[in-house]
Design a protein around this motif. Structure first.
Motif, PDB file in Angstrom:
ATOM      1  N   VAL A 169      81.864 -42.197 -73.409  1.00  0.00           N
ATOM      2  CA  VAL A 169      81.461 -42.673 -72.081  1.00  0.00           C
ATOM      3  C   VAL A 169      80.019 -42.241 -71.814  1.00  0.00           C
ATOM      4  N   ASN A 170      79.410 -42.847 -70.811  1.00  0.00           N
ATOM      5  CA  ASN A 170      78.108 -42.366 -70.364  1.00  0.00           C
ATOM      6  C   ASN A 170      78.288 -40.983 -69.744  1.00  0.00           C
ATOM      7  N   THR A 171      77.341 -40.102 -69.973  1.00  0.00           N
ATOM      8  CA  THR A 171      77.465 -38.714 -69.539  1.00  0.00           C
ATOM      9  C   THR A 171      77.819 -38.560 -68.061  1.00  0.00           C
ATOM     10  N   PRO A 172      77.198 -39.302 -67.141  1.00  0.00           N
ATOM     11  CA  PRO A 172      77.568 -39.133 -65.723  1.00  0.00           C
ATOM     12  C   PRO A 172      79.024 -39.499 -65.418  1.00  0.00           C
ATOM     13  N   ASP A 173      79.657 -40.304 -66.295  1.00  0.00           N
ATOM     14  CA  ASP A 173      81.036 -40.743 -66.054  1.00  0.00           C
ATOM     15  C   ASP A 173      82.072 -39.817 -66.680  1.00  0.00           C
ATOM     16  N   TYR A 174      81.632 -38.780 -67.372  1.00  0.00           N
ATOM     17  CA  TYR A 174      82.547 -37.973 -68.192  1.00  0.00           C
ATOM     18  C   TYR A 174      83.758 -37.461 -67.420  1.00  0.00           C
ATOM     19  N   TRP A 175      83.521 -36.694 -66.355  1.00  0.00           N
ATOM     20  CA  TRP A 175      84.634 -36.050 -65.656  1.00  0.00           C
ATOM     21  C   TRP A 175      85.515 -37.060 -64.944  1.00  0.00           C
ATOM     22  N   ALA A 176      84.929 -38.084 -64.360  1.00  0.00           N
ATOM     23  CA  ALA A 176      85.722 -39.090 -63.661  1.00  0.00           C
ATOM     24  C   ALA A 176      86.664 -39.807 -64.630  1.00  0.00           C
ATOM     25  N   VAL A 177      86.153 -40.156 -65.807  1.00  0.00           N
ATOM     26  CA  VAL A 177      86.975 -40.832 -66.810  1.00  0.00           C
ATOM     27  C   VAL A 177      88.063 -39.901 -67.335  1.00  0.00           C
ATOM     28  N   LYS A 178      87.708 -38.668 -67.593  1.00  0.00           N
ATOM     29  CA  LYS A 178      88.685 -37.698 -68.113  1.00  0.00           C
ATOM     30  C   LYS A 178      89.842 -37.510 -67.126  1.00  0.00           C
ATOM     31  N   PHE A 179      89.505 -37.345 -65.853  1.00  0.00           N
ATOM     32  CA  PHE A 179      90.547 -37.161 -64.835  1.00  0.00           C
ATOM     33  C   PHE A 179      91.411 -38.409 -64.689  1.00  0.00           C
ATOM     34  N   ASP A 180      90.773 -39.576 -64.653  1.00  0.00           N
ATOM     35  CA  ASP A 180      91.510 -40.824 -64.457  1.00  0.00           C
ATOM     36  C   ASP A 180      92.417 -41.131 -65.648  1.00  0.00           C
TER      37      ASP A 180
END
Length: 271
Positions: free
Chosen positions: A230-241
């Motif tokens: 993923v793009n770095t800014p999206d990392y945590w949001a994607v991981k949680f989702d």
């Protein structure tokens, strides 16, 4: 008698004039030093590809160098021999260096940070025994802001003296998940379900490939590794989702997620 009084009066007047002039030089010089430094930083900031970290560091260096010039000029106005001042300063240099060896070490580390650029302002790093977003790199210390908005000041020497993990060093990051299913569950179905969950997320960079594979036959579960870029800014949001969607989808599809448990068997003995 009158001549002596006049001489003393003239001397006092001369010293008073010199002191007043020295004060004026210091005040005006300090003002100009600040303005000149701000102007220099502003001009550099207009240029493209100028690191904010470098600008902050230069701001401190230029200002303090100019202030040394202002102070020496003021001392000279007072009649103090600046040549002797430098000689005294040089003689005291060794003692000052020993007394301030930690501070000098932090200064040298600050220079290394500026030149080697392991991070820049705005990067999230783990360094010096802490983690946070870089706010400012100073002459002796670096300021970080934690995710819960705390301010942390870390000596530059502590940063360069250990490992530095820069989370924002690259544009993309890989999300890694470890998902376990029961031994009685269908492995192929679980693998297809995990693949669909990851591919359905538009933030996942499909061109970099998605990995869903059995990684381990553990004591109470069959473990899958799920890897997606993923793009770095999206990392945590994607991981949680993704983590949440795995649980919801597995519940819907009837795929179990084992958890540690202990079976206790009680035997009753007859007397």
């Amino acid at each position: 008698m009158e001549e002596s009084v006049q001489a003393v009066s003239d001397m006092v007047g001369l010293y008073a004039l010199n002191i007043a002039t020295a004060i004026v030089i210091f005040v005006i010089g300090k003002f100009l030093a600040r303005k000149l430094t701000d102007f220099l930083v502003k001009m550099m900031n207009k240029k493209k590809n100028v690191d904010e970290t470098l600008l902050s560091f230069l701001d401190d260096i230029v200002y303090y160098v100019l202030m040394v010039v202002v102070i020496l000029t003021s001392l000279k106005q007072l009649g103090i021999d600046t040549t002797s001042f430098f000689a005294i300063l040089g003689a005291a240099g060794l003692a000052i260096g020993l007394a301030l060896k930690d501070s000098l070490g932090n200064f040298a580390s600050g220079v290394m940070i500026i030149f080697f650029k392991p991070f820049k302002v705005g990067d999230f790093v783990e360094a010096g025994g802490t983690a946070g977003t870089i706010v400012e790199v100073g002459i002796f210390n670096t300021e970080l802001k934690t995710p819960d908005n705390q301010k942390i000041i870390v000596p530059n020497g502590a940063i360069t003296g250990g490992n530095i993990k820069n989370v924002n060093a690259h544009d993309t990051r890989r999300v890694d998940l470890l998902v376990g299913i029961g031994y009685d569950d269908d492995i192929k179905k679980a693998k297809e379900t995990l693949t669909k969950i990851v591919e359905a997320d538009e933030r996942v960079l499909q061109d970099k490939g998605v990995t869903v594979a059995v990684s381990e036959l553990a004591d109470s579960s069959v473990n899958f590794v799920v890897r997606a870029w993923v793009n770095t800014p999206d990392y945590w949001a994607v991981k949680f989702d993704l983590t949440e969607n795995v649980k919801l989808t597995f519940d819907k599809e009837g795929i179990s997620i084992p958890y540690p448990q202990t079976d206790v068997h009680v035997f009753k003995h007859k007397n």
